[in-house]
Design a protein around this motif. Structure first.
Motif, short mmCIF file in Angstrom:
data_model
loop_
_atom_site.label_atom_id
_atom_site.label_comp_id
_atom_site.label_asym_id
_atom_site.label_seq_id
_atom_site.Cartn_x
_atom_site.Cartn_y
_atom_site.Cartn_z
N ASP A 134 7.62 -9.33 -23.85
CA ASP A 134 6.27 -8.78 -23.69
C ASP A 134 5.30 -9.82 -23.14
N SER A 135 5.70 -11.07 -23.10
CA SER A 135 4.79 -12.14 -22.71
C SER A 135 4.39 -12.10 -21.24
N ILE A 136 4.91 -11.18 -20.46
CA ILE A 136 4.51 -11.06 -19.06
C ILE A 136 3.12 -10.46 -18.95
N ALA A 137 2.66 -9.77 -19.99
CA ALA A 137 1.33 -9.17 -19.99
C ALA A 137 0.27 -10.23 -19.73
N GLY A 138 -0.59 -9.95 -18.78
CA GLY A 138 -1.66 -10.88 -18.43
C GLY A 138 -1.26 -11.98 -17.47
N LYS A 139 0.02 -12.13 -17.21
CA LYS A 139 0.50 -13.12 -16.25
C LYS A 139 0.32 -12.58 -14.84
N THR A 140 0.14 -13.47 -13.88
CA THR A 140 0.01 -13.06 -12.49
C THR A 140 1.33 -13.28 -11.78
N VAL A 141 1.81 -12.20 -11.15
CA VAL A 141 3.12 -12.20 -10.49
C VAL A 141 2.91 -11.92 -9.01
N LEU A 142 3.42 -12.81 -8.16
CA LEU A 142 3.44 -12.58 -6.72
C LEU A 142 4.82 -12.06 -6.36
N ILE A 143 4.86 -10.88 -5.74
CA ILE A 143 6.13 -10.28 -5.36
C ILE A 143 6.14 -10.10 -3.85
N ALA A 144 6.86 -10.99 -3.17
CA ALA A 144 7.04 -10.87 -1.72
C ALA A 144 8.20 -9.91 -1.50
N GLY A 145 7.97 -8.88 -0.71
CA GLY A 145 8.98 -7.85 -0.53
C GLY A 145 8.98 -6.87 -1.69
N GLY A 146 7.79 -6.59 -2.22
CA GLY A 146 7.69 -5.75 -3.41
C GLY A 146 7.28 -4.31 -3.15
N THR A 147 7.46 -3.84 -1.91
CA THR A 147 6.98 -2.50 -1.59
C THR A 147 8.08 -1.50 -1.26
N ASP A 148 9.32 -1.90 -1.38
CA ASP A 148 10.41 -1.01 -1.00
C ASP A 148 11.60 -1.25 -1.92
N SER A 149 12.30 -0.21 -2.25
CA SER A 149 13.58 -0.28 -2.94
C SER A 149 13.46 -1.06 -4.25
N ILE A 150 14.35 -2.01 -4.47
CA ILE A 150 14.36 -2.75 -5.74
C ILE A 150 13.09 -3.56 -5.93
N GLY A 151 12.51 -4.05 -4.84
CA GLY A 151 11.26 -4.79 -4.96
C GLY A 151 10.14 -3.94 -5.53
N ARG B 249 -6.78 -16.81 -9.69
CA ARG B 249 -6.77 -18.17 -10.25
C ARG B 249 -5.35 -18.67 -10.54
N GLY B 250 -4.46 -18.44 -9.59
CA GLY B 250 -3.12 -18.97 -9.71
C GLY B 250 -2.05 -17.91 -9.89
N VAL B 251 -0.81 -18.36 -9.83
CA VAL B 251 0.36 -17.48 -9.99
C VAL B 251 1.21 -18.05 -11.11
N ASP B 252 1.71 -17.18 -11.97
CA ASP B 252 2.60 -17.59 -13.05
C ASP B 252 4.07 -17.35 -12.71
N VAL B 253 4.32 -16.31 -11.90
CA VAL B 253 5.69 -15.93 -11.56
C VAL B 253 5.76 -15.59 -10.08
N LEU B 254 6.79 -16.08 -9.41
CA LEU B 254 7.05 -15.73 -8.01
C LEU B 254 8.37 -14.99 -7.94
N ILE B 255 8.34 -13.83 -7.31
CA ILE B 255 9.57 -13.10 -7.01
C ILE B 255 9.62 -12.99 -5.50
N ASN B 256 10.54 -13.72 -4.91
CA ASN B 256 10.66 -13.77 -3.46
C ASN B 256 11.79 -12.83 -3.05
N ASN B 257 11.43 -11.59 -2.79
CA ASN B 257 12.40 -10.53 -2.56
C ASN B 257 12.42 -10.08 -1.10
N ASN B 258 12.12 -10.98 -0.19
CA ASN B 258 12.17 -10.61 1.22
C ASN B 258 13.61 -10.29 1.59
N MET B 259 13.82 -9.06 1.99
CA MET B 259 15.17 -8.59 2.27
C MET B 259 15.58 -8.92 3.70
N PHE B 260 16.86 -9.06 3.90
CA PHE B 260 17.41 -9.32 5.22
C PHE B 260 17.75 -7.98 5.88
#
Length: 142
Positions: free
Chosen positions: A10-27, A92-103
């Motif tokens: 549950d600790s993800i609440a309030g954290k800032t997550v950047l999701i590259a490739g987060g608009t399709d499919s698994i992202g 004011r910053g990022v706590d988690v990066l998910i780099n999901n740019n698909m090939f």
């Protein structure tokens, strides 16, 4: 999806997550799951209509989360600078990066050089995006 949510902390609440490739499919599924858990979301996609659709899906069930979406190419230094500006001003910053740019290779002609160029562009984007965001994350934790 429910099993995934049950196994994440549950600790993800309030954290800032950047999701590259987060608009399709698994992202997009990852984006929605984290937003439902209360994370603040910055979502990057290749097409404005996909970014808008993802933001609309987040908005309904996740009114307590903050979210921002933009069309961006992580292999572009100019786009990375825009992403970093948004992060600094809005979150004011990022706590988690998910780099999901698909090939994906919609323009692949079958010529090995074209494949090589496509792979290089995607890997370059993943590398530069990760490098810049990790630098910010390290500075934030000090």
């Amino acid at each position: 999806m429910k099993n995934l949510l049950a196994n994440l902390p549950d600790s993800i609440a309030g954290k800032t997550v950047l999701i590259a490739g987060g608009t399709d499919s698994i992202g997009r599924d990852i984006t929605l799951a984290l937003a439902q858990m209360g994370a603040n979301i910055i979502v990057l996609g290749e097409k404005q209509n996909e970014v808008d659709h993802t933001l609309n899906l987040i908005e309904a069930p996740c009114k307590s989360s903050r979210f921002y979406g933009m069309v961006a190419d992580p292999s572009s230094p100019q786009d990375i600078n825009i992403i970093l500006t948004v992060i600094d001003r809005q979150f004011r910053g990022v706590d988690v990066l998910i780099n999901n740019n698909m090939f994906t290779f919609p323009q692949y002609s079958g010529i090995p050089r074209d494949l090589s160029n496509s792979l290089y562009a995607k890997l370059k984007g993943q590398y530069y995006c990760t490098k810049e965001i990790l630098h910010r994350m390290e500075s934030k934790s000090c």
